[in-house]
Design a protein around this motif. Structure first.
Motif, PDB file in Angstrom:
ATOM      1  N   LEU A 143       5.184   4.220   2.028  1.00 54.59           N
ATOM      2  CA  LEU A 143       5.068   2.947   1.326  1.00 54.59           C
ATOM      3  C   LEU A 143       5.164   1.831   2.346  1.00 54.59           C
ATOM      4  CD1 LEU A 143       5.142   1.064  -1.212  1.00 54.59           C
ATOM      5  CD2 LEU A 143       7.640   1.324  -1.158  1.00 54.59           C
ATOM      6  N   SER A 160      -0.340   8.949   0.156  1.00 60.41           N
ATOM      7  CA  SER A 160       0.147  10.245  -0.313  1.00 60.41           C
ATOM      8  C   SER A 160      -0.725  11.337   0.318  1.00 60.41           C
ATOM      9  CB  SER A 160       0.070  10.343  -1.839  1.00 60.41           C
ATOM     10  OG  SER A 160       0.737   9.245  -2.447  1.00 60.41           O
ATOM     11  N   TYR A 175       0.843  -1.199   0.000  1.00 62.12           N
ATOM     12  CA  TYR A 175       0.000   0.000   0.000  1.00 62.12           C
ATOM     13  C   TYR A 175       0.874   1.242   0.000  1.00 62.12           C
ATOM     14  CZ  TYR A 175       1.102   0.033   5.009  1.00 62.12           C
ATOM     15  OH  TYR A 175       1.759   0.031   6.210  1.00 62.12           O
ATOM     16  N   THR A 176       0.323   2.347  -0.477  1.00 59.77           N
ATOM     17  CA  THR A 176       1.001   3.639  -0.421  1.00 59.77           C
ATOM     18  C   THR A 176       0.022   4.672   0.137  1.00 59.77           C
ATOM     19  OG1 THR A 176       0.353   4.364  -2.648  1.00 59.77           O
ATOM     20  CG2 THR A 176       2.378   3.063  -2.456  1.00 59.77           C
ATOM     21  N   GLU A 187       7.025  -0.135   6.915  1.00 60.54           N
ATOM     22  CA  GLU A 187       6.475   1.083   6.313  1.00 60.54           C
ATOM     23  C   GLU A 187       7.532   2.179   6.337  1.00 60.54           C
ATOM     24  OE1 GLU A 187       2.318   2.437   7.052  1.00 60.54           O
ATOM     25  OE2 GLU A 187       3.289   4.243   7.816  1.00 60.54           O
ATOM     26  N   GLN A 231       4.804  11.123   1.917  1.00 52.26           N
ATOM     27  CA  GLN A 231       4.656   9.912   1.118  1.00 52.26           C
ATOM     28  C   GLN A 231       5.097   8.715   1.947  1.00 52.26           C
ATOM     29  OE1 GLN A 231       3.415   9.583  -2.216  1.00 52.26           O
ATOM     30  NE2 GLN A 231       3.355   7.490  -1.438  1.00 52.26           N
ATOM     31  N   SER A 275       8.442   6.199   5.318  1.00 53.29           N
ATOM     32  CA  SER A 275       7.750   7.471   5.078  1.00 53.29           C
ATOM     33  C   SER A 275       8.751   8.610   4.983  1.00 53.29           C
ATOM     34  CB  SER A 275       6.736   7.766   6.192  1.00 53.29           C
ATOM     35  OG  SER A 275       7.395   7.974   7.423  1.00 53.29           O
TER      36      SER A 275
END
Length: 394
Positions: free
Chosen positions: A308, A289, A286-287, A319, A306, A321
Protein backbone atom coordinates in the motif's frame (compact mmCIF):
# COMPACT_ATOMS: atom_id res chain seq x y z
CA UNK A 1 -53.65 2.55 -48.15
CA UNK A 2 -53.06 1.26 -44.60
CA UNK A 3 -49.44 0.39 -45.39
CA UNK A 4 -48.79 3.87 -46.76
CA UNK A 5 -50.07 5.40 -43.53
CA UNK A 6 -47.84 3.14 -41.45
CA UNK A 7 -44.79 4.05 -43.56
CA UNK A 8 -45.66 7.74 -43.27
CA UNK A 9 -46.02 7.48 -39.49
CA UNK A 10 -42.76 5.55 -39.17
CA UNK A 11 -40.92 8.17 -41.25
CA UNK A 12 -42.41 10.96 -39.13
CA UNK A 13 -41.40 9.28 -35.85
CA UNK A 14 -37.88 8.62 -37.18
CA UNK A 15 -37.50 12.26 -38.21
CA UNK A 16 -38.75 13.47 -34.82
CA UNK A 17 -36.36 11.07 -33.00
CA UNK A 18 -33.42 12.21 -35.13
CA UNK A 19 -34.32 15.85 -34.46
CA UNK A 20 -34.55 15.19 -30.72
CA UNK A 21 -31.19 13.43 -30.73
CA UNK A 22 -29.69 16.30 -32.70
CA UNK A 23 -31.01 18.74 -30.13
CA UNK A 24 -29.56 16.63 -27.30
CA UNK A 25 -26.13 16.70 -28.97
CA UNK A 26 -26.35 20.46 -29.50
CA UNK A 27 -27.36 21.08 -25.87
CA UNK A 28 -24.62 18.76 -24.60
CA UNK A 29 -22.00 20.42 -26.80
CA UNK A 30 -23.04 23.90 -25.71
CA UNK A 31 -23.16 23.04 -22.01
CA UNK A 32 -19.80 21.23 -22.12
CA UNK A 33 -18.26 24.22 -23.89
CA UNK A 34 -19.52 26.59 -21.18
CA UNK A 35 -18.23 24.39 -18.34
CA UNK A 36 -14.89 23.92 -20.12
CA UNK A 37 -14.40 27.64 -20.71
CA UNK A 38 -15.39 28.42 -17.11
CA UNK A 39 -12.87 25.89 -15.76
CA UNK A 40 -15.57 24.12 -13.72
CA UNK A 41 -13.79 20.77 -13.98
CA UNK A 42 -15.72 18.79 -11.40
CA UNK A 43 -19.06 19.78 -12.91
CA UNK A 44 -17.63 19.08 -16.37
CA UNK A 45 -16.85 15.50 -15.33
CA UNK A 46 -20.30 14.97 -13.77
CA UNK A 47 -22.14 16.44 -16.75
CA UNK A 48 -20.00 14.64 -19.33
CA UNK A 49 -20.39 11.21 -17.77
CA UNK A 50 -24.16 11.70 -17.44
CA UNK A 51 -24.40 12.73 -21.10
CA UNK A 52 -22.51 9.60 -22.19
CA UNK A 53 -24.76 7.46 -19.99
CA UNK A 54 -27.70 9.06 -21.86
CA UNK A 55 -26.12 7.97 -25.19
CA UNK A 56 -24.84 11.44 -26.06
CA UNK A 57 -21.27 10.67 -27.04
CA UNK A 58 -18.92 12.48 -29.43
CA UNK A 59 -15.12 13.14 -29.54
CA UNK A 60 -15.37 16.81 -28.49
CA UNK A 61 -17.20 15.82 -25.31
CA UNK A 62 -14.70 13.03 -24.57
CA UNK A 63 -11.79 15.44 -24.98
CA UNK A 64 -13.27 17.95 -22.53
CA UNK A 65 -13.95 15.21 -19.97
CA UNK A 66 -10.39 13.92 -20.40
CA UNK A 67 -8.92 17.37 -19.92
CA UNK A 68 -11.04 17.90 -16.77
CA UNK A 69 -9.81 14.57 -15.37
CA UNK A 70 -6.21 15.51 -16.16
CA UNK A 71 -6.47 18.92 -14.47
CA UNK A 72 -7.99 17.34 -11.34
CA UNK A 73 -5.24 14.68 -11.20
CA UNK A 74 -7.16 11.55 -12.27
CA UNK A 75 -4.66 10.58 -14.97
CA UNK A 76 -5.97 7.04 -15.43
CA UNK A 77 -9.48 8.28 -16.25
CA UNK A 78 -8.05 11.02 -18.48
CA UNK A 79 -6.10 8.46 -20.55
CA UNK A 80 -9.30 6.46 -21.08
CA UNK A 81 -11.08 9.53 -22.46
CA UNK A 82 -8.18 10.58 -24.70
CA UNK A 83 -8.03 7.01 -26.04
CA UNK A 84 -11.66 7.35 -27.09
CA UNK A 85 -10.81 10.57 -28.92
CA UNK A 86 -7.82 8.95 -30.63
CA UNK A 87 -9.86 5.90 -31.66
CA UNK A 88 -11.97 8.27 -33.78
CA UNK A 89 -9.04 10.36 -34.98
CA UNK A 90 -5.55 9.00 -34.30
CA UNK A 91 -4.04 12.25 -35.63
CA UNK A 92 -5.58 14.40 -32.88
CA UNK A 93 -2.39 16.15 -31.82
CA UNK A 94 -3.60 17.62 -28.52
CA UNK A 95 -5.21 14.39 -27.23
CA UNK A 96 -2.02 12.51 -28.08
CA UNK A 97 0.16 15.04 -26.23
CA UNK A 98 -2.06 14.98 -23.15
CA UNK A 99 -2.03 11.16 -23.15
CA UNK A 100 1.78 11.37 -23.15
CA UNK A 101 1.77 13.68 -20.11
CA UNK A 102 -0.73 11.54 -18.18
CA UNK A 103 1.40 8.42 -18.67
CA UNK A 104 4.45 10.37 -17.56
CA UNK A 105 2.70 11.46 -14.35
CA UNK A 106 1.93 7.77 -13.66
CA UNK A 107 5.60 6.75 -14.20
CA UNK A 108 4.45 4.67 -17.17
CA UNK A 109 7.52 5.29 -19.34
CA UNK A 110 6.54 2.85 -22.08
CA UNK A 111 3.01 4.28 -22.34
CA UNK A 112 4.44 7.78 -22.59
CA UNK A 113 6.95 6.67 -25.21
CA UNK A 114 4.20 4.99 -27.25
CA UNK A 115 2.36 8.33 -27.52
CA UNK A 116 5.53 10.38 -28.06
CA UNK A 117 6.32 8.23 -31.07
CA UNK A 118 3.12 9.40 -32.75
CA UNK A 119 3.86 13.12 -32.28
CA UNK A 120 5.63 15.26 -34.85
CA UNK A 121 9.38 15.87 -34.60
CA UNK A 122 9.08 19.49 -33.44
CA UNK A 123 6.77 18.54 -30.55
CA UNK A 124 9.00 15.66 -29.49
CA UNK A 125 11.93 18.07 -29.44
CA UNK A 126 9.98 20.40 -27.14
CA UNK A 127 9.51 17.51 -24.67
CA UNK A 128 13.31 17.52 -24.15
CA UNK A 129 13.64 13.75 -24.34
CA UNK A 130 17.14 12.32 -24.09
CA UNK A 131 18.73 12.21 -27.58
CA UNK A 132 20.31 8.87 -26.65
CA UNK A 133 17.01 7.28 -25.62
CA UNK A 134 17.95 7.29 -21.93
CA UNK A 135 15.02 7.05 -19.51
CA UNK A 136 16.55 6.72 -16.04
CA UNK A 137 19.55 5.46 -14.06
CA UNK A 138 19.32 3.76 -10.66
CA UNK A 139 21.68 3.15 -7.75
CA UNK A 140 21.00 0.92 -4.72
CA UNK A 141 23.18 0.02 -1.77
CA UNK A 142 21.94 -2.22 1.02
CA UNK A 143 23.05 -3.68 4.34
CA UNK A 144 21.56 -6.86 5.85
CA UNK A 145 21.89 -7.34 9.63
CA UNK A 146 21.08 -10.91 10.75
CA UNK A 147 20.47 -11.67 14.42
CA UNK A 148 22.50 -14.88 14.14
CA UNK A 149 26.01 -15.46 15.54
CA UNK A 150 26.85 -17.71 12.58
CA UNK A 151 25.86 -15.15 9.93
CA UNK A 152 27.86 -12.01 9.20
CA UNK A 153 26.33 -8.85 7.75
CA UNK A 154 25.34 -9.01 4.09
CA UNK A 155 26.06 -6.34 1.49
CA UNK A 156 24.10 -5.63 -1.70
CA UNK A 157 24.76 -3.16 -4.52
CA UNK A 158 22.93 -2.54 -7.78
CA UNK A 159 23.36 -0.15 -10.67
CA UNK A 160 20.67 0.03 -13.35
CA UNK A 161 19.97 1.82 -16.61
CA UNK A 162 16.74 2.08 -18.65
CA UNK A 163 16.71 3.22 -22.24
CA UNK A 164 14.36 3.44 -25.20
CA UNK A 165 15.38 1.29 -28.17
CA UNK A 166 12.34 2.46 -30.15
CA UNK A 167 9.11 4.26 -29.32
CA UNK A 168 7.53 0.89 -28.47
CA UNK A 169 10.53 -0.96 -27.04
CA UNK A 170 12.14 -0.29 -23.65
CA UNK A 171 15.23 -2.06 -22.27
CA UNK A 172 16.15 -2.16 -18.55
CA UNK A 173 19.55 -3.48 -17.42
CA UNK A 174 21.11 -4.00 -13.98
CA UNK A 175 24.40 -5.20 -12.56
CA UNK A 176 24.28 -6.52 -8.98
CA UNK A 177 26.67 -7.78 -6.33
CA UNK A 178 25.97 -9.57 -3.04
CA UNK A 179 28.31 -10.96 -0.38
CA UNK A 180 27.92 -12.43 3.11
CA UNK A 181 30.23 -14.40 5.38
CA UNK A 182 28.71 -17.65 6.64
CA UNK A 183 30.12 -19.10 9.87
CA UNK A 184 29.51 -22.75 10.61
CA UNK A 185 31.47 -24.96 12.93
CA UNK A 186 33.62 -27.59 11.23
CA UNK A 187 32.48 -28.22 7.70
CA UNK A 188 34.73 -29.97 5.24
CA UNK A 189 36.17 -27.91 2.37
CA UNK A 190 37.11 -30.33 -0.42
CA UNK A 191 39.38 -27.77 -2.14
CA UNK A 192 41.40 -27.10 1.01
CA UNK A 193 41.12 -30.77 2.09
CA UNK A 194 40.41 -29.77 5.67
CA UNK A 195 37.67 -28.66 8.01
CA UNK A 196 36.98 -24.92 8.13
CA UNK A 197 34.66 -22.74 10.17
CA UNK A 198 33.48 -20.19 7.63
CA UNK A 199 32.95 -19.29 3.99
CA UNK A 200 31.81 -16.30 1.97
CA UNK A 201 28.68 -16.42 -0.18
CA UNK A 202 29.34 -14.16 -3.19
CA UNK A 203 27.05 -13.45 -6.12
CA UNK A 204 27.61 -11.36 -9.21
CA UNK A 205 24.50 -10.82 -11.34
CA UNK A 206 23.30 -9.35 -14.63
CA UNK A 207 19.64 -8.64 -15.37
CA UNK A 208 17.97 -7.42 -18.56
CA UNK A 209 14.27 -6.80 -19.25
CA UNK A 210 12.58 -5.83 -22.50
CA UNK A 211 9.05 -4.39 -22.75
CA UNK A 212 7.20 -4.01 -26.05
CA UNK A 213 4.08 -1.85 -26.37
CA UNK A 214 1.56 -3.69 -28.53
CA UNK A 215 -0.75 -0.75 -27.81
CA UNK A 216 -0.95 1.94 -25.17
CA UNK A 217 -2.81 -0.51 -22.90
CA UNK A 218 -1.07 -3.82 -23.71
CA UNK A 219 2.61 -4.67 -23.13
CA UNK A 220 4.58 -7.86 -23.64
CA UNK A 221 7.42 -8.44 -21.15
CA UNK A 222 10.51 -10.65 -21.28
CA UNK A 223 13.51 -10.77 -18.93
CA UNK A 224 16.73 -12.72 -18.34
CA UNK A 225 18.75 -12.97 -15.13
CA UNK A 226 22.24 -14.48 -14.92
CA UNK A 227 23.79 -15.23 -11.50
CA UNK A 228 27.40 -16.27 -10.84
CA UNK A 229 27.63 -17.77 -7.34
CA UNK A 230 30.68 -18.92 -5.38
CA UNK A 231 30.31 -20.63 -2.00
CA UNK A 232 32.32 -23.30 -0.14
CA UNK A 233 34.59 -23.90 -3.12
CA UNK A 234 31.69 -24.41 -5.54
CA UNK A 235 30.90 -22.26 -8.56
CA UNK A 236 27.37 -22.14 -9.98
CA UNK A 237 25.98 -20.42 -13.07
CA UNK A 238 22.24 -19.79 -12.85
CA UNK A 239 20.03 -18.74 -15.76
CA UNK A 240 16.48 -17.51 -15.26
CA UNK A 241 13.91 -16.15 -17.70
CA UNK A 242 10.48 -14.53 -17.61
CA UNK A 243 7.66 -14.09 -20.10
CA UNK A 244 4.58 -12.03 -19.32
CA UNK A 245 1.82 -9.73 -20.47
CA UNK A 246 0.49 -6.55 -18.87
CA UNK A 247 -2.78 -4.66 -19.42
CA UNK A 248 -3.39 -1.10 -18.20
CA UNK A 249 -7.01 -0.14 -17.48
CA UNK A 250 -8.85 2.80 -15.94
CA UNK A 251 -8.42 1.86 -12.29
CA UNK A 252 -6.19 -1.22 -12.43
CA UNK A 253 -3.14 -2.67 -14.14
CA UNK A 254 -3.15 -6.44 -14.56
CA UNK A 255 -0.11 -8.63 -15.20
CA UNK A 256 0.41 -12.36 -15.62
CA UNK A 257 3.85 -13.90 -16.08
CA UNK A 258 5.93 -17.01 -15.57
CA UNK A 259 9.54 -17.34 -14.39
CA UNK A 260 11.53 -20.38 -15.42
CA UNK A 261 15.08 -21.73 -15.45
CA UNK A 262 17.68 -23.30 -13.23
CA UNK A 263 18.85 -21.67 -10.00
CA UNK A 264 22.05 -23.30 -8.67
CA UNK A 265 20.98 -26.97 -8.36
CA UNK A 266 17.22 -26.47 -8.57
CA UNK A 267 14.81 -26.40 -11.48
CA UNK A 268 12.50 -23.43 -11.00
CA UNK A 269 9.11 -22.41 -12.31
CA UNK A 270 7.15 -19.54 -10.78
CA UNK A 271 3.67 -18.44 -11.91
CA UNK A 272 2.64 -14.90 -10.95
CA UNK A 273 -0.42 -12.67 -11.16
CA UNK A 274 -0.32 -9.03 -10.12
CA UNK A 275 -2.96 -6.32 -9.75
CA UNK A 276 -2.15 -2.62 -9.24
CA UNK A 277 -5.14 -0.57 -8.09
CA UNK A 278 -5.31 3.25 -8.39
CA UNK A 279 -8.58 4.38 -6.74
CA UNK A 280 -7.80 8.07 -7.40
CA UNK A 281 -6.31 7.48 -10.84
CA UNK A 282 -2.86 8.69 -9.73
CA UNK A 283 0.04 7.84 -7.42
CA UNK A 284 -1.42 9.62 -4.40
CA UNK A 285 -2.92 6.27 -3.36
CA UNK A 286 -2.27 2.82 -4.80
CA UNK A 287 -2.14 -0.85 -3.84
CA UNK A 288 -0.24 -3.78 -5.34
CA UNK A 289 -1.37 -7.39 -4.87
CA UNK A 290 0.81 -10.26 -6.14
CA UNK A 291 0.16 -13.98 -5.85
CA UNK A 292 2.79 -16.54 -6.86
CA UNK A 293 3.09 -20.32 -7.06
CA UNK A 294 6.74 -21.35 -6.88
CA UNK A 295 7.66 -24.85 -8.06
CA UNK A 296 11.18 -25.65 -6.90
CA UNK A 297 12.36 -29.04 -8.14
CA UNK A 298 8.83 -30.43 -7.81
CA UNK A 299 7.90 -28.77 -4.49
CA UNK A 300 5.19 -26.09 -4.60
CA UNK A 301 4.99 -23.00 -2.39
CA UNK A 302 2.33 -20.27 -2.39
CA UNK A 303 3.59 -16.73 -1.81
CA UNK A 304 1.48 -13.61 -1.46
CA UNK A 305 2.65 -9.99 -1.41
CA UNK A 306 0.56 -6.94 -0.56
CA UNK A 307 1.70 -3.32 -0.72
CA UNK A 308 0.00 0.00 0.00
CA UNK A 309 1.46 3.34 -1.05
CA UNK A 310 0.29 6.92 -0.64
CA UNK A 311 1.51 10.51 -0.82
CA UNK A 312 2.09 11.51 2.79
CA UNK A 313 3.50 15.02 2.35
CA UNK A 314 4.62 17.33 -0.40
CA UNK A 315 7.21 15.42 -2.48
CA UNK A 316 7.07 12.47 -0.05
CA UNK A 317 5.48 9.03 -0.52
CA UNK A 318 5.29 6.06 1.86
CA UNK A 319 4.87 2.43 0.84
CA UNK A 320 4.19 -0.46 3.24
CA UNK A 321 4.55 -4.07 2.10
CA UNK A 322 4.19 -7.55 3.55
CA UNK A 323 5.01 -10.96 2.03
CA UNK A 324 3.73 -14.31 3.31
CA UNK A 325 4.99 -17.78 2.40
CA UNK A 326 8.23 -19.72 2.04
CA UNK A 327 10.40 -17.39 -0.05
CA UNK A 328 13.23 -19.84 -0.70
CA UNK A 329 14.50 -18.93 -4.21
CA UNK A 330 11.57 -16.55 -4.70
CA UNK A 331 11.73 -14.15 -7.69
CA UNK A 332 10.32 -10.62 -7.45
CA UNK A 333 9.97 -7.47 -9.63
CA UNK A 334 9.80 -9.32 -12.97
CA UNK A 335 12.81 -11.44 -11.99
CA UNK A 336 15.03 -8.52 -10.93
CA UNK A 337 15.38 -9.64 -7.29
CA UNK A 338 16.21 -13.28 -6.59
CA UNK A 339 15.88 -14.36 -2.94
CA UNK A 340 18.32 -17.28 -2.97
CA UNK A 341 20.32 -16.48 0.16
CA UNK A 342 21.74 -19.32 2.25
CA UNK A 343 18.78 -19.25 4.64
CA UNK A 344 15.20 -19.04 3.31
CA UNK A 345 12.87 -16.22 4.34
CA UNK A 346 9.57 -17.33 5.90
CA UNK A 347 8.01 -13.90 6.40
CA UNK A 348 8.88 -10.38 5.31
CA UNK A 349 7.51 -6.88 5.80
CA UNK A 350 8.90 -3.45 5.17
CA UNK A 351 8.51 0.28 4.70
CA UNK A 352 9.87 2.53 1.93
CA UNK A 353 10.08 6.32 1.89
CA UNK A 354 10.29 8.08 -1.48
CA UNK A 355 11.34 11.72 -1.68
CA UNK A 356 11.30 13.78 -4.88
CA UNK A 357 14.49 15.80 -4.52
CA UNK A 358 14.04 17.72 -7.79
CA UNK A 359 12.68 17.24 -11.31
CA UNK A 360 15.26 14.52 -12.00
CA UNK A 361 16.19 12.85 -8.70
CA UNK A 362 13.97 10.51 -6.65
CA UNK A 363 15.50 9.25 -3.39
CA UNK A 364 14.27 6.16 -1.54
CA UNK A 365 15.04 4.61 1.83
CA UNK A 366 13.82 1.05 2.43
CA UNK A 367 13.64 -0.98 5.64
CA UNK A 368 12.81 -4.72 5.65
CA UNK A 369 12.24 -7.10 8.54
CA UNK A 370 12.59 -10.82 7.76
CA UNK A 371 11.94 -14.02 9.69
CA UNK A 372 14.54 -16.51 8.44
CA UNK A 373 15.33 -20.21 9.03
CA UNK A 374 18.93 -21.40 9.58
CA UNK A 375 19.51 -24.28 7.16
CA UNK A 376 22.32 -25.77 9.28
CA UNK A 377 20.53 -25.60 12.63
CA UNK A 378 16.89 -25.98 13.64
CA UNK A 379 16.51 -22.35 14.65
CA UNK A 380 14.80 -19.27 13.29
CA UNK A 381 16.25 -15.80 13.49
CA UNK A 382 15.40 -12.22 12.56
CA UNK A 383 17.12 -10.09 9.95
CA UNK A 384 16.86 -6.33 9.45
CA UNK A 385 17.83 -4.74 6.14
CA UNK A 386 18.30 -1.13 5.11
CA UNK A 387 18.67 -0.01 1.49
CA UNK A 388 19.32 3.48 0.17
CA UNK A 389 18.61 4.21 -3.48
CA UNK A 390 18.31 6.96 -6.05
CA UNK A 391 16.61 7.15 -9.46
CA UNK A 392 17.75 9.84 -11.90
CA UNK A 393 15.26 10.70 -14.65
CA UNK A 394 16.77 11.98 -17.87
Amino acid sequence: MGYKKLILLFTLFAALAAKAQENKFAVADSTAEQLYNAGDWKQMIVFGNKAIADSVDFPGLRFKIGYAYMITGNYKAAIEQFDQVLSNNSANFTARLYAYYCNTYLNNDLGASYNAGKLDTATRRSLKLSPFGLIDAELESGLKLPNNSQRDNGFFERIGLSNRLSWRLQLDQSFMFFSQNIFRSLFYDKDADKYLSGKTDRQTEYFVKAQFGVSQQLNVIGSYHYIYTTYRGSVNNSNLGLLGIKYSGRFVDLQADVNFGRLINNTLKQYNTRLNFYPLGNLNLYTTSRASVLNLSGTNSFIYNQALGFKAFNKTWLETSVTFGNQDDYLDADGLYVYNSIDPTKFKCGETVFYQLNAHALLNLNYIYEKKADIYRSVNYNQNSVTLGMIWKF
